[in-house]
Scaffold this active site. Structure first.
Site, PDB file in Angstrom:
ATOM      1  N   CYS A 197      59.544  39.071 -41.423  1.00 15.32           N
ATOM      2  CA  CYS A 197      58.139  39.067 -41.951  1.00 15.32           C
ATOM      3  C   CYS A 197      57.365  40.296 -41.881  1.00 15.32           C
ATOM      4  O   CYS A 197      56.681  40.832 -42.437  1.00 15.32           O
ATOM      5  CB  CYS A 197      57.399  37.906 -41.451  1.00 15.32           C
ATOM      6  N   TYR A 244      62.947  33.793 -52.089  1.00 21.13           N
ATOM      7  CA  TYR A 244      61.857  34.602 -51.442  1.00 21.13           C
ATOM      8  C   TYR A 244      62.191  36.109 -51.152  1.00 21.13           C
ATOM      9  O   TYR A 244      61.755  37.087 -51.388  1.00 21.13           O
ATOM     10  CB  TYR A 244      61.463  34.063 -49.954  1.00 21.13           C
ATOM     11  N   ALA A 258      73.588  34.005 -24.509  1.00 19.98           N
ATOM     12  CA  ALA A 258      73.930  32.914 -23.725  1.00 19.98           C
ATOM     13  C   ALA A 258      74.469  31.623 -24.483  1.00 19.98           C
ATOM     14  O   ALA A 258      74.186  31.464 -25.680  1.00 19.98           O
ATOM     15  CB  ALA A 258      72.619  32.473 -23.205  1.00 19.98           C
ATOM     16  N   GLY A 305      59.673  30.731 -32.423  1.00 16.02           N
ATOM     17  CA  GLY A 305      59.892  29.576 -31.630  1.00 16.02           C
ATOM     18  C   GLY A 305      60.155  29.391 -30.077  1.00 16.02           C
ATOM     19  O   GLY A 305      59.458  28.639 -29.387  1.00 16.02           O
ATOM     20  N   THR A 317      63.948  37.221 -35.562  1.00 21.88           N
ATOM     21  CA  THR A 317      63.837  37.788 -37.044  1.00 21.88           C
ATOM     22  C   THR A 317      62.512  38.252 -37.555  1.00 21.88           C
ATOM     23  O   THR A 317      62.279  39.316 -38.190  1.00 21.88           O
ATOM     24  CB  THR A 317      64.309  36.487 -38.136  1.00 21.88           C
ATOM     25  N   CYS A 318      61.311  37.339 -37.519  1.00 16.87           N
ATOM     26  CA  CYS A 318      60.190  37.700 -38.002  1.00 16.87           C
ATOM     27  C   CYS A 318      59.585  38.954 -37.583  1.00 16.87           C
ATOM     28  O   CYS A 318      59.206  39.723 -38.485  1.00 16.87           O
ATOM     29  CB  CYS A 318      59.298  36.614 -37.637  1.00 16.87           C
ATOM     30  N   GLU A 349      60.968  39.327 -53.157  1.00 20.24           N
ATOM     31  CA  GLU A 349      60.175  40.310 -52.492  1.00 20.24           C
ATOM     32  C   GLU A 349      60.805  41.693 -52.559  1.00 20.24           C
ATOM     33  O   GLU A 349      59.912  42.537 -52.513  1.00 20.24           O
ATOM     34  CB  GLU A 349      59.919  39.658 -51.053  1.00 20.24           C
ATOM     35  N   GLU A 351      67.798  36.366 -24.489  1.00 21.74           N
ATOM     36  CA  GLU A 351      67.892  37.114 -25.899  1.00 21.74           C
ATOM     37  C   GLU A 351      69.175  38.110 -25.852  1.00 21.74           C
ATOM     38  O   GLU A 351      68.938  39.056 -25.210  1.00 21.74           O
ATOM     39  CB  GLU A 351      66.521  37.566 -26.243  1.00 21.74           C
ATOM     40  N   ASP A 354      64.663  28.174 -37.270  1.00 19.05           N
ATOM     41  CA  ASP A 354      65.512  28.037 -38.377  1.00 19.05           C
ATOM     42  C   ASP A 354      67.017  27.299 -38.007  1.00 19.05           C
ATOM     43  O   ASP A 354      67.659  27.083 -38.903  1.00 19.05           O
ATOM     44  CB  ASP A 354      65.678  29.548 -38.784  1.00 19.05           C
ATOM     45  N   LYS A 412      58.793  43.388 -43.553  1.00 19.70           N
ATOM     46  CA  LYS A 412      58.642  43.488 -44.738  1.00 19.70           C
ATOM     47  C   LYS A 412      57.352  43.590 -45.209  1.00 19.70           C
ATOM     48  O   LYS A 412      57.120  44.145 -46.414  1.00 19.70           O
ATOM     49  CB  LYS A 412      59.196  41.971 -45.049  1.00 19.70           C
ATOM     50  N   GLY A 443      67.591  34.850 -56.021  1.00 19.03           N
ATOM     51  CA  GLY A 443      66.291  34.508 -56.664  1.00 19.03           C
ATOM     52  C   GLY A 443      65.326  34.063 -55.798  1.00 19.03           C
ATOM     53  O   GLY A 443      64.261  33.098 -56.257  1.00 19.03           O
ATOM     54  N   TYR A 482      55.630  41.126 -27.033  1.00 16.24           N
ATOM     55  CA  TYR A 482      56.183  39.844 -26.878  1.00 16.24           C
ATOM     56  C   TYR A 482      56.900  39.847 -25.426  1.00 16.24           C
ATOM     57  O   TYR A 482      56.887  38.796 -24.596  1.00 16.24           O
ATOM     58  CB  TYR A 482      57.580  39.736 -27.817  1.00 16.24           C
ATOM     59  N   GLY A 516      70.418  33.544 -49.293  1.00 10.22           N
ATOM     60  CA  GLY A 516      69.872  32.516 -48.361  1.00 10.22           C
ATOM     61  C   GLY A 516      70.529  32.791 -46.864  1.00 10.22           C
ATOM     62  O   GLY A 516      71.166  33.759 -46.802  1.00 10.22           O
ATOM     63  N   HIS A 540      30.626  34.554 -55.730  1.00 13.33           N
ATOM     64  CA  HIS A 540      30.639  35.116 -56.874  1.00 13.33           C
ATOM     65  C   HIS A 540      30.170  36.566 -56.632  1.00 13.33           C
ATOM     66  O   HIS A 540      29.607  36.832 -55.928  1.00 13.33           O
ATOM     67  CB  HIS A 540      29.656  34.657 -58.064  1.00 13.33           C
ATOM     68  N   GLU A 560      36.776  31.744 -56.980  1.00 16.81           N
ATOM     69  CA  GLU A 560      35.666  30.959 -57.228  1.00 16.81           C
ATOM     70  C   GLU A 560      36.209  30.131 -58.327  1.00 16.81           C
ATOM     71  O   GLU A 560      35.711  28.958 -58.424  1.00 16.81           O
ATOM     72  CB  GLU A 560      34.569  31.599 -57.631  1.00 16.81           C
TER      73      GLU A 560
HETATM   74  P1  NDP Z   1      66.300  31.194 -50.447  1.00 15.39           P
HETATM   75  O1  NDP Z   1      67.052  29.992 -50.035  1.00 15.39           O
HETATM   76  O2  NDP Z   1      64.919  31.200 -50.597  1.00 15.39           O
HETATM   77  O3  NDP Z   1      67.086  31.700 -51.822  1.00 15.39           O
HETATM   78  C1  NDP Z   1      68.337  32.078 -51.839  1.00 15.39           C
HETATM   79  C2  NDP Z   1      68.723  32.245 -53.135  1.00 15.39           C
HETATM   80  O4  NDP Z   1      70.088  32.946 -53.180  1.00 15.39           O
HETATM   81  C3  NDP Z   1      68.298  31.450 -54.250  1.00 15.39           C
HETATM   82  O5  NDP Z   1      68.115  31.926 -55.258  1.00 15.39           O
HETATM   83  C4  NDP Z   1      69.775  30.830 -54.444  1.00 15.39           C
HETATM   84  O6  NDP Z   1      70.073  30.229 -55.553  1.00 15.39           O
HETATM   85  C5  NDP Z   1      71.062  31.918 -54.243  1.00 15.39           C
HETATM   86  N1  NDP Z   1      72.102  31.895 -53.883  1.00 15.39           N
HETATM   87  C6  NDP Z   1      72.505  30.902 -52.827  1.00 15.39           C
HETATM   88  N2  NDP Z   1      73.950  31.113 -52.593  1.00 15.39           N
HETATM   89  C7  NDP Z   1      74.400  31.627 -53.520  1.00 15.39           C
HETATM   90  C8  NDP Z   1      75.550  32.341 -54.155  1.00 15.39           C
HETATM   91  N3  NDP Z   1      76.546  31.868 -53.400  1.00 15.39           N
HETATM   92  N4  NDP Z   1      75.477  33.272 -54.945  1.00 15.39           N
HETATM   93  C9  NDP Z   1      74.674  33.613 -55.669  1.00 15.39           C
HETATM   94  N5  NDP Z   1      73.248  33.327 -55.173  1.00 15.39           N
HETATM   95  C10 NDP Z   1      73.293  32.415 -54.453  1.00 15.39           C
HETATM   96  O7  NDP Z   1      66.913  32.268 -49.477  1.00 15.39           O
HETATM   97  P2  NDP Z   1      66.446  33.613 -48.828  1.00 15.39           P
HETATM   98  O8  NDP Z   1      67.407  34.289 -48.230  1.00 15.39           O
HETATM   99  O9  NDP Z   1      65.356  34.085 -49.937  1.00 15.39           O
HETATM  100  O10 NDP Z   1      65.192  33.150 -47.726  1.00 15.39           O
HETATM  101  C11 NDP Z   1      65.784  32.347 -46.654  1.00 15.39           C
HETATM  102  C12 NDP Z   1      64.575  31.619 -45.971  1.00 15.39           C
HETATM  103  O11 NDP Z   1      63.480  32.534 -45.306  1.00 15.39           O
HETATM  104  C13 NDP Z   1      63.683  31.155 -47.052  1.00 15.39           C
HETATM  105  O12 NDP Z   1      64.015  29.829 -47.366  1.00 15.39           O
HETATM  106  C14 NDP Z   1      62.111  30.855 -46.443  1.00 15.39           C
HETATM  107  O13 NDP Z   1      62.129  29.713 -45.787  1.00 15.39           O
HETATM  108  C15 NDP Z   1      62.372  32.332 -45.486  1.00 15.39           C
HETATM  109  N6  NDP Z   1      61.277  33.280 -46.045  1.00 15.39           N
HETATM  110  C16 NDP Z   1      60.202  33.146 -46.025  1.00 15.39           C
HETATM  111  C17 NDP Z   1      59.502  34.011 -46.571  1.00 15.39           C
HETATM  112  C18 NDP Z   1      57.657  33.969 -46.634  1.00 15.39           C
HETATM  113  O14 NDP Z   1      57.405  33.057 -46.039  1.00 15.39           O
HETATM  114  N7  NDP Z   1      57.115  34.856 -47.371  1.00 15.39           N
HETATM  115  C19 NDP Z   1      59.946  35.468 -46.895  1.00 15.39           C
HETATM  116  C20 NDP Z   1      61.340  35.486 -46.543  1.00 15.39           C
HETATM  117  C21 NDP Z   1      61.997  34.427 -46.280  1.00 15.39           C
HETATM  118  P3  NDP Z   1      69.727  28.929 -56.124  1.00 15.39           P
HETATM  119  O15 NDP Z   1      68.177  28.846 -56.311  1.00 15.39           O
HETATM  120  O16 NDP Z   1      70.611  28.561 -57.364  1.00 15.39           O
HETATM  121  O17 NDP Z   1      70.172  28.062 -54.969  1.00 15.39           O
END
Ligand code: NDP
Length: 452
Positions: free
Chosen positions: A48, A178, A115, A15, A42-43, A182, A35, A303, A51, A176, A99, A262, A435, A440
């Site tokens: 990204c 992204y 900064a 951004g 991050t990306c 992944e 910076e 972000d 990854k 659980g 960049y 997260g 096809h 399709e």
């Molecule tokens: P997410 O918000 O996608 O997932 C966080 C996961 O951690 C959830 O499953 C959440 O559970 C769990 N969680 C959160 N707090 C706790 C806790 N205290 N104890 C145990 N589990 C917990 O975050 P990510 O870190 O995976 O990714 C961050 C962001 O980065 C994404 O939201 C996305 O926007 C971006 N991203 C995009 C990608 C892409 O476009 N391919 C790839 C990677 C990142 P619950 O579901 O219960 O809340």
């Protein structure tokens, strides 16, 4: 008052770089950017890009097995992590330089330092230098969040995963979303025995239920253990690894524990509170549709604002800001119908509403095609592809499109154009199929499998 710069950007990620470049090159503004780490954010540096390269690396064992099924006499060897890692680092260094060149060519002055804000128009660098600017843009991104638990310091995050000296034999991935899903797939593909713990009932919360269930089933079939309703109570170092004990008392030993629970906005230590810039509960900088904070000279994108945390969204926000403030083209970034892909194996691409969310909103018809794709079927693999359209019964518009399968990310980008244009199911239907392809099926689904 004469300012040192028209714009000072804090943060050299997606951004910030876009905003600085457009303001300087097209808006003819005098721009500086600070910076503290590596240019690209991050990306590019720890998200990204590396990854996706790891996703590619992890797919080769499957491709080699397929090649054999197609008659090629090939032997799969061992994966050389140090070799891959060296090449990955070289690629990131190349991108970082690209960049930096972009900014230089656009006439942006770069400060390789942290900064922070002194007042609404003054920025101070780590070495004490101060600069005034008519506008300040904060684009400092986010960072991984690890919950507070005994032994948390033994875990790594996505920041460290790219810098391992060697691949582990046994890995625990916690989360659980992204990133967790992944990396469970990446490590599994690279030959690591992976266990994924998720505190909820099903991974990939928020995505279409049918799509995420298929992803989870295929992940398990590929050898990943997924334990839902499971959370870590503590981590302990042992002579042979890291012992993870769950809330229910079960223990398992791993060589590596990765938390992907997260991310949090990087808003601390910037001096925002003292200036009266409101922050949200998560530390996100509160902005309006113009990415402007309550202090008129201070804007924020990406972000750190915790809107939709995706690189292309941060780029759009940065570009819209520069167009508005410096180029005489006022516009807000559009956050509607943003497509995204989860690079699990299989991939999942999604745009619009899940079936569950759409149903809460209005009566819908649901079209689903689920099949074994030709390429892997021939190779004897059990892969399944799913194409799904969620259609408004009232307007016939496609409210959501969900794809699980190889190249789902590529396919959803194209489907997203139609969905963004407001295409109806009938628009999809009158488009002649290409096809033989997987996509399709998106234009050949005749009858709804469900309607409400
Ligand atoms: P997410 O918000 O996608 O997932 C966080 C996961 O951690 C959830 O499953 C959440 O559970 C769990 N969680 C959160 N707090 C706790 C806790 N205290 N104890 C145990 N589990 C917990 O975050 P990510 O870190 O995976 O990714 C961050 C962001 O980065 C994404 O939201 C996305 O926007 C971006 N991203 C995009 C990608 C892409 O476009 N391919 C790839 C990677 C990142 P619950 O579901 O219960 O809340």
């Amino acid at each position: 008052m004469a300012f040192d710069y028209d714009l000072f950007v804090i943060g050299g990620g997606s951004g910030g770089v876009r905003a600085a470049r457009i303001a300087s090159a097209e808006g003819k503004a005098r721009v500086a950017l600070a910076e503290e780490y590596r240019m690209g954010g991050t990306c590019v540096i720890r998200g990204c890009v590396p990854k996706k390269l790891m996703v590619y690396a992890s797919e080769y064992p499957g491709l080699i097995a397929d090649a054999r099924a197609y008659g090629w006499q090939v032997e799969g060897g061992a994966f050389d992590w140090p070799q891959f890692h060296t090449q990955l680092e070289a690629e990131l260094t190349r991108l970082e330089a690209a960049y930096r060149n972009t900014l230089q060519n656009a006439g942006v002055t770069v400060h390789d330092q942290r900064a922070s804000l002194v007042d609404a128009h003054t920025v101070q660098l780590a070495d004490g230098q101060q600069f005034t600017a008519k506008h300040i843009l904060i684009a400092t991104g986010g960072r991984p969040f690890v919950p507070d638990l005994p032994g948390a310091e033994l875990a790594i995050t996505s920041n460290e995963i790219f810098h391992l000296d060697a691949l582990p034999k046994r890995a625990l991935v916690v989360g659980g979303g992204y990133i967790a899903s992944e990396f469970a797939c990446i490590l599994n593909g690279l030959g690591v025995k992976v266990h994924q713990y998720y505190r909820g009932a099903h991974i990939l919360r928020g995505f279409d239920d049918e799509a995420r269930a298929l992803v989870a089933a295929r992940m398990q079939a590929s050898g990943i253990s997924i334990s839902c309703n499971t959370d870590v109570a503590r981590l302990e170092k042992t002579a042979t690894g890291i012992l993870a004990t769950t809330e229910s008392g079960a223990s398992e030993e791993f060589d590596l524990v990765m938390y992907a629970t997260g991310r949090k906005p990087n808003s601390a230590g910037l001096g925002l509170e003292a200036l009266g810039v409101p922050l949200g509960r998560n530390g996100e900088i509160r902005v309006d549709g113009w990415s402007q904070t309550a202090v008129p000279s201070i804007y924020a994108v990406g972000d750190v604002t915790d809107r939709i945390n995706l690189t292309p969204v941060a780029i759009r926000e940065g570009h819209a800001f520069a167009d508005t403030v410096f180029c005489g083209k006022p516009r807000q970034a559009d956050h509607e119908l943003v497509a995204s892909a989860v690079f699990t194996q299989p991939e999942m691409g999604t745009v619009g509403l899940s079936e569950e969310t759409a149903r809460l909103q209005e009566p819908v018809e649901v079209y689903v095609a689920s099949f074994r794709p030709m390429q892997s079927l021939f190779a004897g693999r059990q892969d399944r592809v799913m194409m799904k359209l969620v259609v408004s019964r009232a307007t016939r518009k496609v409210l959501g499109c969900h794809i699980v399968g190889p190249a789902a990310g590529e396919m959803i980008q194209l489907a997203a154009i139609a969905v963004k244009m407001g295409a109806t199911k009938e628009d999809f239907d009158r488009t002649v199929a290409v096809h033989p392809t997987m996509s399709e099926e998106l234009v050949t689904m005749r009858h709804p499998v469900r309607s409400s």
